[in-house]
Design a protein around this motif. Structure first.
Motif, PDB file in Angstrom:
ATOM      1  N   ILE A   1      48.308  34.858  31.720  1.00  0.00           N
ATOM      2  CA  ILE A   1      47.603  35.811  31.072  1.00  0.00           C
ATOM      3  C   ILE A   1      48.235  36.995  30.319  1.00  0.00           C
ATOM      4  CG2 ILE A   1      45.350  37.127  31.025  1.00  0.00           C
ATOM      5  CD1 ILE A   1      44.368  35.047  33.124  1.00  0.00           C
TER       6      ILE A   1
ATOM      7  N   LYS B   1      46.863  47.230  26.743  1.00  0.00           N
ATOM      8  CA  LYS B   1      45.891  48.218  26.519  1.00  0.00           C
ATOM      9  C   LYS B   1      46.421  49.356  25.824  1.00  0.00           C
ATOM     10  CE  LYS B   1      43.066  49.504  29.898  1.00  0.00           C
ATOM     11  NZ  LYS B   1      42.684  50.257  31.155  1.00  0.00           N
TER      12      LYS B   1
ATOM     13  N   ASP C   1      47.580  41.012  29.093  1.00  0.00           N
ATOM     14  CA  ASP C   1      46.643  42.075  29.165  1.00  0.00           C
ATOM     15  C   ASP C   1      47.149  43.335  28.688  1.00  0.00           C
ATOM     16  OD1 ASP C   1      43.929  42.284  31.524  1.00  0.00           O
ATOM     17  OD2 ASP C   1      44.597  43.758  29.848  1.00  0.00           O
TER      18      ASP C   1
ATOM     19  N   ARG D   1      35.448  46.587  34.596  1.00  0.00           N
ATOM     20  CA  ARG D   1      36.013  45.564  33.875  1.00  0.00           C
ATOM     21  C   ARG D   1      35.193  44.287  33.857  1.00  0.00           C
ATOM     22  NH1 ARG D   1      42.486  44.644  33.341  1.00  0.00           N
ATOM     23  NH2 ARG D   1      42.788  46.863  32.776  1.00  0.00           N
TER      24      ARG D   1
ATOM     25  N   ASP E   1      40.827  31.390  36.939  1.00  0.00           N
ATOM     26  CA  ASP E   1      40.596  32.524  35.952  1.00  0.00           C
ATOM     27  C   ASP E   1      39.182  32.899  35.669  1.00  0.00           C
ATOM     28  OD1 ASP E   1      43.268  31.448  33.350  1.00  0.00           O
ATOM     29  OD2 ASP E   1      43.249  32.536  35.095  1.00  0.00           O
TER      30      ASP E   1
ATOM     31  N   ARG F   1      39.283  37.021  35.698  1.00  0.00           N
ATOM     32  CA  ARG F   1      40.308  37.178  34.516  1.00  0.00           C
ATOM     33  C   ARG F   1      39.657  36.984  32.991  1.00  0.00           C
ATOM     34  NH1 ARG F   1      45.270  34.298  37.642  1.00  0.00           N
ATOM     35  NH2 ARG F   1      45.471  35.723  39.408  1.00  0.00           N
ATOM     36  N   PHE F   2      38.918  35.854  33.086  1.00  0.00           N
ATOM     37  CA  PHE F   2      38.529  35.632  31.719  1.00  0.00           C
ATOM     38  C   PHE F   2      36.884  35.350  31.780  1.00  0.00           C
ATOM     39  CE2 PHE F   2      40.964  35.026  28.128  1.00  0.00           C
ATOM     40  CZ  PHE F   2      42.345  35.197  28.824  1.00  0.00           C
TER      41      PHE F   2
ATOM     42  N   GLN G   1      43.179  40.813  25.641  1.00  0.00           N
ATOM     43  CA  GLN G   1      43.394  39.741  26.833  1.00  0.00           C
ATOM     44  C   GLN G   1      43.555  38.454  26.281  1.00  0.00           C
ATOM     45  OE1 GLN G   1      40.305  39.722  29.705  1.00  0.00           O
ATOM     46  NE2 GLN G   1      41.588  39.595  31.053  1.00  0.00           N
ATOM     47  N   GLY G   2      44.572  37.742  26.560  1.00  0.00           N
ATOM     48  CA  GLY G   2      44.472  36.445  25.939  1.00  0.00           C
ATOM     49  C   GLY G   2      45.613  35.442  26.591  1.00  0.00           C
TER      50      GLY G   2
END
Lengths: 140, 433
Positions: free
Chosen positions: B188, B192, B190, A97, A43, A48-49, B181-182
C-alpha cells in the motif's frame, strides 16, 4: 465392518470438533463481495483500506473486547494480542484516520448486521453458519 | 537588565492566567464528559478519549527535565506534571464522505490556553476511495509517530524517543492536506501533501520565544507491504518571529556607539540574531518492521536551518521490542541528536569582549548557542498490558549530554558548557476509553 464404521465415526467426530474452532468471514449473500485474499482481509481489519474490491466503503463488524472469538480472530489473522489490536485501532481513531469496527455481542448479531447491509462483513464460528450469509474467507 | 525585568513581569502575569485557563479547560472537559452518554446514542457523533498518568524523575541539580519545549521543567524529584495528560476527541461522521473531528489535550504547559489545547480540529472530505482532503488544524506529520505522539497507549515506550521527537517544537499546523492511498504491487502506498502555518512557543529560562512558521509545506510518502513499512518526509518552512527576545538584544546592540563596538562587527552580529524569514527544512526517513512478536523501528532526520539561533542538526533512533508473554513486552533503544553548525562566537575582538560590554557579549553568545543539541541516550523499558484498554509501563533512560549540547533541558544561568550523564526514570499508566 463395525470397526471401519467406528473408525470413520471417530474421524468425523475429530473433524467436526476442529470445525467448531474454525472462524469464517461472512458477507451478505446478495452482495458482489468476492472471496477475499488474506492480504485484503488484513488491510480491512487493520484499517488500512476502508473499501471493498468493488470500491464502495465497507461496514466492518467485530466482536466484543475480551471475547474469545475476537482474541482468536486477530491471533489467526495477524498474530497480535487484543491489547496490541486495540493499540493500532486507537492510533487510527485518534489520528482521525478511521473508525474502529462496530463491536457486536455474538454470532446472531453479526449475521443480522450482515444480512441487513450489502457492504457489511463480519466473522463468526464456522459451526454457526447457515444459508443466510456467504463465506468470503476461511482460515486454513 | 531590561530583559530580565520583562521576564519576571511576564512570569507573574502568566502564573495567574495559567491557572484561569486551566480551570476553563477542565470545565470544558467535564462538560464533554457529562454529555458523553447523549453523544454515544447518536449514529453520527462519537466521543472517545485517551490519557496517561506519568510519574517521572529526571534532571539533576543543574538541569530540569521536561517532555517538550512548552513546559517549564522539573528537577530531580518524582513528579506527575511533565508526563501526564488527558485527551478528548469528538468525531462526527456525517456520511461516507464527510467527517469532522476535534481533539483537545490537557497537559502541563507553561502557558495554558484553549487554542494551545486544541491539538486538532478538521473537516475531512473523501473525494473517492483513494483521495481525501482535510482542512483545519492537523498534526504536523513529519515523522512516523507525529500524528499520535501523545497517545501513549499505542506504543511501547513511555514517550517517543526524546532526541528525535523533542527537537522540533511544532506539533500541529493550520492549513490543509491532501492524502492519497492506493495499492501498488502487493503493498500500500500512502502519500500526503500539506500546507499551512503554525504558532510555536519555546520556553527557556532566559525568556520565552514565540514564533510562527509560515508557510510550512511538505510531502510524505510511505509504503507498507507485509510486515514492513517505510516512509520518507520532505518539508520546508519559513520563520516569522513574533515575540523574539533576540530582537531585544539586537535593539540594545544598535544603541552601542561604534567606538565601543565596530560597525562591521555589529552588523555581523545583528545578522546572526535575525530571526525573521529564515528557512528551516527537514528530510527524514523511517522504517518499521512489525512481524508477530518483534517490533523493530528506526528513523533518521536531517534538519537544515538558516536560522542561526536554532542550528541545523541530524538525529536518529533505533529501537527493538519483543512481546515476551501474552501481556508483557520489553524494549531497548538508542537515540541521538547533534547540531551540525559550528559554535557561534560573537564576532568581536578579545579587547571588546573583555571590556565594559562583556555582559552584553555574553548574553548574545548565550542566546545564539543555547539551542545547540548534542545528546544521546540508551533506554530500556517494559510494557505490561493490564487490560485491553490500559497498559502500565516502566522505562529507564541513561542520557549523555555533550558540551555545547544541552539545548533540550531547562536550567538557570548559562549552562552552554555543560557536559555530563544523567538518568530519567519513568512509570506510566496509559489508557483509552
Amino acid at each position: 465392518m463395525r470397526r471401519i464404521a467406528k473408525f470413520f465415526t471417530i474421524v468425523i467426530c475429530v473433524f467436526a470438533f476442529k470445525a467448531n474452532a474454525e472462524i469464517v468471514v461472512v458477507a451478505n449473500v446478495e452482495s458482489d463481495t468476492p472471496m477475499l485474499s488474506r492480504n485484503e482481509l488484513v488491510d480491512l481489519y487493520m484499517g488500512r483500506f476502508r473499501t471493498l474490491p468493488n470500491k464502495k466503503p465497507v461496514a466492518l463488524f467485530d466482536h466484543n473486547d475480551g471475547s474469545a472469538m475476537r482474541e482468536s480472530f486477530y491471533r489467526q489473522l495477524i498474530d497480535k494480542s487484543e491489547a496490541q489490536v486495540n493499540a493500532f485501532w486507537a492510533r487510527l481513531l485518534f489520528t482521525g484516520r478511521a473508525k474502529p469496527p462496530e463491536k457486536l455481542d455474538n454470532a446472531i448479531k453479526v449475521v443480522e448486521a450482515v444480512t441487513n447491509d450489502n457492504q457489511a462483513i463480519g466473522y463468526i464460528n464456522a459451526s454457526e453458519l447457515d444459508g443466510s450469509v456467504k463465506v468470503i474467507f476461511r482460515f486454513e | 537588565m531590561d530583559i530580565v525585568l520583562q521576564r519576571d513581569l511576564r512570569r507573574m502575569y502568566c502564573a495567574g492566567s495559567r491557572a484561569r485557563c486551566f480551570f476553563v479547560l477542565i470545565s470544558c472537559i467535564g462538560f464533554l464528559a457529562i454529555c458523553r452518554p447523549a453523544i454515544a446514542e447518536s449514529d453520527i457523533f462519537s466521543f472517545s478519549g485517551f490519557g496517561t498518568i506519568g510519574l517521572t524523575k529526571g534532571g539533576n541539580e543543574q538541569l530540569s527535565y521536561r517532555d517538550s519545549f512548552d513546559q517549564q521543567g522539573e528537577s530531580d524529584s518524582w513528579q506527575f506534571k511533565t508526563g501526564s495528560l488527558l485527551g478528548l476527541q469528538l468525531d462526527a461522521h456525517f456520511n461516507d464522505k464527510l467527517h469532522a473531528a476535534v481533539q483537545v489535550i490537557a497537559k502541563d504547559r507553561e502557558q495554558q490556553s484553549l487554542d494551545q489545547s486544541i491539538s486538532w480540529a478538521f473537516l475531512q472530505y473523501s473525494l473517492n476511495d483513494q483521495l481525501s482532503l482535510r482542512v483545519g488544524r492537523m498534526a504536523l506529520d513529519l515523522y512516523n509517530l507525529s500524528e499520535y505522539r501523545d497517545l501513549g497507549f499505542s506504543y511501547l515506550w513511555v514517550r517517543p524517543p526524546t532526541e528525535f521527537y523533542m527537537p522540533i517544537p511544532v506539533h500541529n499546523f493550520d492549513g490543509f492536506d491532501l492524502r492519497y492511498q492506493g495499492r501498488y504491487g502487493h503493498g500500500i502506498v500512502d502519500a500526503k501533501f500539506f500546507v499551512g502555518s503554525s504558532k510555536v512557543r519555546v520556553v527557556s529560562n532566559v525568556t520565552n520565544f514565540d514564533f510562527e512558521i509560515r508557510p510550512v509545506v511538505g510531502l510524505n510518502m510511505s509504503y507498507t507491504k507485509g510486515f514492513w513499512k517505510s516512509r520518507f518526509t520532505l518539508s520546508t518552512s519559513e520563520t516569522k518571529a513574533l515575540d523574539n527576545p533576540l530582537n531585544d538584544i539586537a535593539n540594545v546592540i544598535r544603541t552601542i556607539p561604534v567606538e565601543l563596538w565596530p560597525e562591521e562587527e555589529q552588523q555581523e552580529t545583528l545578522k546572526l540574531l535575525e530571526a525573521d524569514g529564515k528557512r528551516i527544512s527537514y528530510f527524514s526517513i523511517g522504517t518499521v518492521y512489525d512481524p508477530g512478536s518483534w517490533l523493530v523501528q528506526g528513523e533518521l532526520v536531517r534538519v537544515y536551518s538558516k536560522y542561526d539561533a536554532a542550528p541545523s542538526n541530524i538525529s536518529y533512533y533505533v529501537s527493538a521490542g519483543k512481546r515476551v508473554t501474552n501481556s508483557v513486552s520489553l524494549h531497548a533503544g538508542f537515540s541521538r541528536v547533534k547540531s551540525t553548525d559550528s559554535f557561534h562566537h560573537v564576532p568581536v575582538s578579545q579587547e571588546v569582549a573583555s571590556g565594559p560590554l562583556a555582559p552584553l557579549i555574553d548574553i548574545t553568545g548565550f542566546a545564539l548557542n543555547s539551542s545547540r543539541l548534542n545528546q544521546q541516550s540508551i533506554s530500556l523499558g517494559l510494557r505490561w498490558d493490564l487490560t485491553t484498554r490500559a497498559a502500565m509501563k516502566a522505562q529507564w533512560d541513561h542520557i549523555k549530554v555533550n558540551k555545547h549540547g544541552v539545548g533540550l533541558w531547562s536550567y538557570a544561568g548559562n549552562m552552554t558548557d555543560y557536559e555530563g550523564e544523567l538518568d530519567t526514570f519513568t512509570i506510566t499508566l496509559d489508557f483509552v476509553f
